[in-house]
Design a protein around this motif. Structure first.
Motif, PDB file in Angstrom:
ATOM      1  N   ARG A  21       1.153  -1.052  -0.079  1.00  0.00           N
ATOM      2  CA  ARG A  21      -0.476  -0.326   0.208  1.00  0.00           C
ATOM      3  C   ARG A  21       0.993   1.320  -0.242  1.00  0.00           C
ATOM      4  NH1 ARG A  21      -4.732   1.575   2.843  1.00  0.00           N
ATOM      5  NH2 ARG A  21      -5.075   3.747   2.478  1.00  0.00           N
ATOM      6  N   LEU A 152      -4.123   0.660   8.739  1.00  0.00           N
ATOM      7  CA  LEU A 152      -4.617  -0.509   7.425  1.00  0.00           C
ATOM      8  C   LEU A 152      -5.427  -1.176   7.156  1.00  0.00           C
ATOM      9  CD1 LEU A 152      -0.569  -0.719   6.796  1.00  0.00           C
ATOM     10  CD2 LEU A 152      -2.144   1.048   5.931  1.00  0.00           C
ATOM     11  N   ASP A 156      -4.538  -5.417   3.342  1.00  0.00           N
ATOM     12  CA  ASP A 156      -2.887  -4.691   3.253  1.00  0.00           C
ATOM     13  C   ASP A 156      -1.841  -4.806   4.296  1.00  0.00           C
ATOM     14  OD1 ASP A 156      -4.221  -3.098   1.753  1.00  0.00           O
ATOM     15  OD2 ASP A 156      -4.886  -1.430   2.148  1.00  0.00           O
ATOM     16  N   CYS A 159       2.777  -1.407   4.494  1.00  0.00           N
ATOM     17  CA  CYS A 159       2.696  -0.289   3.410  1.00  0.00           C
ATOM     18  C   CYS A 159       4.639  -0.017   3.030  1.00  0.00           C
ATOM     19  CB  CYS A 159       2.120   0.318   3.959  1.00  0.00           C
ATOM     20  SG  CYS A 159       2.899   1.054   6.102  1.00  0.00           S
TER      21      CYS A 159
END
Length: 396
Positions: A21, A152, A156, A159
């Motif tokens: 992400r 999140l 996900d 990130c």
């Protein structure tokens, strides 16, 4: 609240394709070019990559990554200093008058700041779903990241964000913990991430000095931000205050500050300027963004108001929401005038077009450090800045 489409970044590592992400506080797009760097990467190499538009995902030691970012910053500063010397030399040779050069200086300074932000944002970190870094010696910062970026989604697993955005989240967490002291009120305001911190608050004294309108039963605080102006109004004894803001982060922040101040007289409403289904206001207070320029990131909306859209919207709509003998207290710096981005005559014409007249004006001089910094290219403008409370009423 407008839903923001999630974005992702991909890279190849150990012959595998990785997917994470993408998070960006400045609304930067995911990097088109990404390479892996580590503790062996020199500052010169990193700076060249950043200037070439290549983002760098760091592997290795957290503190080495921080030092690398500091080294890149020093190289950017040296480049900026050389550019400034060339500009001054050119200005001297062409005998450019300082007064004519100020608008160009302002725009050049904004371009320089934006370019610096882009370069520094190219050093990236990968965090897991709980915002935990696998870099050696990485501290815990999941609480600060959750406050800044939210939790999140379950799908996900990791990130990627810039090291600079992580520093911003940590800095905001510090402000939120310790607060900004407001001496005139004998209290502190606690900003949240993405909400402008009232580090300049000389205008509070103007609000305390202004005489209250007669029979002031209801007041609006338009664009409340941290809620500071609403708290001032509450301390002045106004019983019903309606505070509005379009930014959900600001509403959460203001609510937090109201609870800390033990206020129950303030209603919060998400609105673009004026509240709906509310009684007419005896007093409308607003501290709009002071500079009529285009914001380049979500964090700049508290400073820049493109084409003075918010200010003009406030003035044009005010009389529809104002009680017969009501007043508008407009908190506004004249820095835009000194930067030649807006003239005083233009501002006064907006008052006239909105069927408003000036009842009185209170002024104060800035006390922040930049107004005293003679090395600032915009010192001539900043040192002459005046912040005013304009008391406006309906035309008789």
């Amino acid at each position: 609240m407008i839903a923001i489409e999630k974005q992702y970044v991909q890279w190849s590592e150990n012959n595998d394709l990785h997917h994470a992400r993408w998070l960006s506080a400045s609304a930067h797009l995911p990097p088109a070019r990404l390479v892996l760097v580590d503790d062996k990467t020199t500052a010169d190499e990193a700076y060249r990559l950043a200037c070439a538009g290549t983002s760098m995902l760091y592997r290795g030691d957290f503190h080495n990554a921080r030092q690398l970012l500091q080294a890149i910053t020093r190289r950017i500063e040296r480049t900026e200093q050389r550019s400034e010397k060339r500009r001054l030399s050119k200005a001297a040779s062409q005998s450019i008058e300082k007064s004519k050069d100020i608008p160009n200086l302002f725009h050049q300074q904004r371009q320089t700041t934006a370019q610096r932000s882009r370069l520094l944002s190219r050093l990236l970190l990968e965090l897991d779903a709980d915002y935990i870094s696998q870099l050696r010696r990485a501290p815990e910062f999941n609480k600060a990241c959750i406050a800044a970026f939210g939790a999140l989604d379950k799908e996900d697993k990791t990130c990627v964000l810039s090291f600079r955005d992580l520093q911003g989240a940590l800095g905001a967490a510090g402000w939120r913990d310790k607060g900004v002291p407001i001496k005139a009120l004998d209290l502190s305001i606690f900003p949240h991430y993405g909400v402008f911190a009232p580090t300049r608050h000389e205008y509070v004294q103007l609000l305390l000095a202004a005489p209250s309108p007669d029979d002031c039963a209801t007041a609006y605080d338009i664009g409340t931000g941290t809620g500071l102006l609403a708290i001032v109004l509450a301390q002045r004894g106004i019983k019903q205050i309606i505070a509005t803001d379009l930014n959900p982060r600001a509403l959460t922040c203001a609510e937090d500050n109201f609870e800390r101040s033990k206020l129950d007289s303030v209603q919060l409403q998400q609105a673009d300027l004026f509240p709906t289904d509310a009684p007419l206001a005896n007093l409308i207070v607003c501290n709009p963004p002071w500079l009529p320029a285009k914001p380049t990131s979500p964090l700049e909306y508290s400073v820049y108001d493109e084409q003075s859209k918010m200010l003009r919207g406030l003035l044009q709509g005010a009389t529809q929401h104002l009680a017969e003998q009501g007043e508008i207290w407009l908190i506004l710096s004249d820095l835009a005038e000194h930067l030649q981005l807006r003239s005083r005559d233009e501002l006064l014409s907006w008052f006239i077009d909105a069927d408003l007249s000036i009842k009185y004006r209170l002024d104060t001089e800035p006390k922040h450090g930049r107004s005293q910094d003679k090395t600032d290219p915009l010192y001539a403008a900043r040192s002459n800045e005046i912040t005013s409370l304009w008391c406006l009423v309906r035309k008789p």
